[in-house]
Design an enzyme around this catalytic site. Structure first.
Site, mmCIF file in Angstrom:
data_model
loop_
_atom_site.group_PDB
_atom_site.id
_atom_site.type_symbol
_atom_site.label_atom_id
_atom_site.label_comp_id
_atom_site.label_asym_id
_atom_site.label_seq_id
_atom_site.Cartn_x
_atom_site.Cartn_y
_atom_site.Cartn_z
ATOM 1 N N GLU A 132 0.836 -1.214 0.000
ATOM 2 C CA GLU A 132 0.000 0.000 0.000
ATOM 3 C C GLU A 132 0.863 1.254 0.000
ATOM 4 O O GLU A 132 0.576 2.221 -0.701
ATOM 5 C CB GLU A 132 -0.880 0.048 1.264
ATOM 6 C CG GLU A 132 -2.182 -0.677 1.233
ATOM 7 C CD GLU A 132 -3.045 -0.450 0.024
ATOM 8 O OE1 GLU A 132 -2.627 -0.876 -1.068
ATOM 9 O OE2 GLU A 132 -4.133 0.106 0.141
ATOM 10 N N THR A 185 -5.846 7.526 -4.911
ATOM 11 C CA THR A 185 -5.822 7.651 -3.446
ATOM 12 C C THR A 185 -4.771 8.670 -2.995
ATOM 13 O O THR A 185 -5.007 9.463 -2.096
ATOM 14 C CB THR A 185 -5.530 6.278 -2.813
ATOM 15 O OG1 THR A 185 -6.605 5.416 -3.162
ATOM 16 C CG2 THR A 185 -5.436 6.347 -1.304
HETATM 17 N N1 HSE Z 1 -8.320 5.072 4.383
HETATM 18 C C1 HSE Z 1 -7.824 5.266 3.045
HETATM 19 C C2 HSE Z 1 -8.203 6.664 2.593
HETATM 20 C C3 HSE Z 1 -8.440 4.238 2.143
HETATM 21 O O1 HSE Z 1 -9.335 7.055 2.826
HETATM 22 O O2 HSE Z 1 -7.360 7.351 1.999
HETATM 23 C C4 HSE Z 1 -8.030 4.348 0.712
HETATM 24 O O3 HSE Z 1 -8.776 3.406 -0.056
#
Ligand code: HSE
Length: 311
Positions: A132, A185
């Site tokens: 990630e 993201t």
């Molecule tokens: N918690 C992370 C965000 C998840 O909201 O950036 C990304 O899929």
């Protein structure tokens, strides 16, 4: 020892509205597939990636799947082995559905199973988090943990890592709508504030505690009224076409809750039946189509299994 394996790992809904970076659950579809073969030359190769429109690197030093598997092999002192990876993307990239996590988890689970490593699947989590980190610049675990362990997962702490599987009511369904807009993201994390007011924190942690209580108490109404996010959603919703209109429509149709899946642009609604979830997903898809925006829809209950061997 088997010399090849095919594994599916599921998409995930991270944050679950109020639990930014600490809550997530797995769904049955979509998901990614990895075919892994033992080779006679030590090291990891990536021979094929499909379904990514050429967006993902085939260089094993740059691909999140191979990098995570490499970290795992090192940890168990098995860098002597040769593994070849085929990654078949069966879900959209940049969707907010944990696309990179599904790939990474499929790879790690394939390697663990091929090697006959009997340790708990949760032990793979630190390697998935490394994936990630590489995919979006931050090692959040709210996609990889549910993809790996299945079900509903709470990340109580990152340092040290403390991950808890939560119960959930049976018969809770999820309608997912992925509008055809790209929200990486990495960028969706850059636009959120890094400081918050105490009074907002109080509201937010009340809601997180309410949601977790609702899961334990099988109280779907409590789950619904707790799924509110005053910290992240007001900013990220701007990247999602007709977000508030879609919420209004879903809630009018009887949804338990509605919000952004992970960092978006996918949105999801919890419902009390599969039929309701289908109707909501279709209605929202039709609404977006009216505005000239294509979308993919998925309907699922919560996937308690996580990754599975499919060949
Ligand atoms: N918690 C992370 C965000 C998840 O909201 O950036 C990304 O899929």
């Amino acid at each position: 020892m088997k010399d090849s394996i095919k594994v599916f790992a599921p998409a995930t809904v991270a944050n679950v509205v109020c639990g930014f970076d600490v809550l997530g659950f797995a769904v049955n579809e979509p998901g990614d597939e990895v075919i892994m073969r033992v080779t006679n030359k030590p090291g990891i190769t990536l021979s094929k990636i499909t379904g990514d429109n050429g967006r993902l690197p085939l260089d094993p030093a740059k691909n999140t799947v191979s990098v995570s598997v490499q970290h795992y092999l090192k940890s168990i002192d098995r860098t002597d082995i040769g593994l070849d990876i085929e990654l078949h993307k069966k879900m959209p990239i940049g969707s907010g559905l944990g696309s990179s996590s599904a790939s990474t988890v499929a790879g790690l689970f394939a390697a663990k199973t091929l090697l006959g490593d009997e340790t708990d699947v949760a032990k793979l989590l630190p390697f998935a988090i490394k994936g990630e980190e590489m995919a979006c610049g931050h090692g959040h675990a709210d996609n990889v943990a549910p993809a790996l362990m299945g079900g509903f997962v709470l990340i109580r702490s990152y340092e040290p890592l403390d991950v808890i599987r939560l119960p959930h009511p049976k018969g809770l369904y999820c309608a997912i709508v992925f509008p055809d807009v790209d929200v990486p993201t990495r960028e969706a994390r850059q636009i959120i504030r890094d400081k918050i007011y105490m009074k907002d924190a109080v509201t937010q942690w009340g809601n997180i505690a309410g949601l977790v209580s609702g899961l334990f108490m099988n109280d779907i109404d409590l789950i619904g009224r707790s799924m509110k996010d005053i910290l992240v959603e007001p900013v990220r919703s701007m990247l999602i076409p007709d977000f508030y209109k879609m919420r209004e429509m879903a809630m009018e149709m009887g949804a338990v809750s509605f919000g952004i899946s992970g960092s978006g642009p996918s949105v999801f609604a919890f419902t009390k039946s599969e039929e309701e979830a289908k109707q909501i997903a279709q209605k929202l898809q039709k609404h977006l189509a009216g505005a000239g925006i294509g979308s993919n829809i998925y309907v699922s209950d919560i996937n308690d299994q996580g990754p599975r061997v499919i060949g």
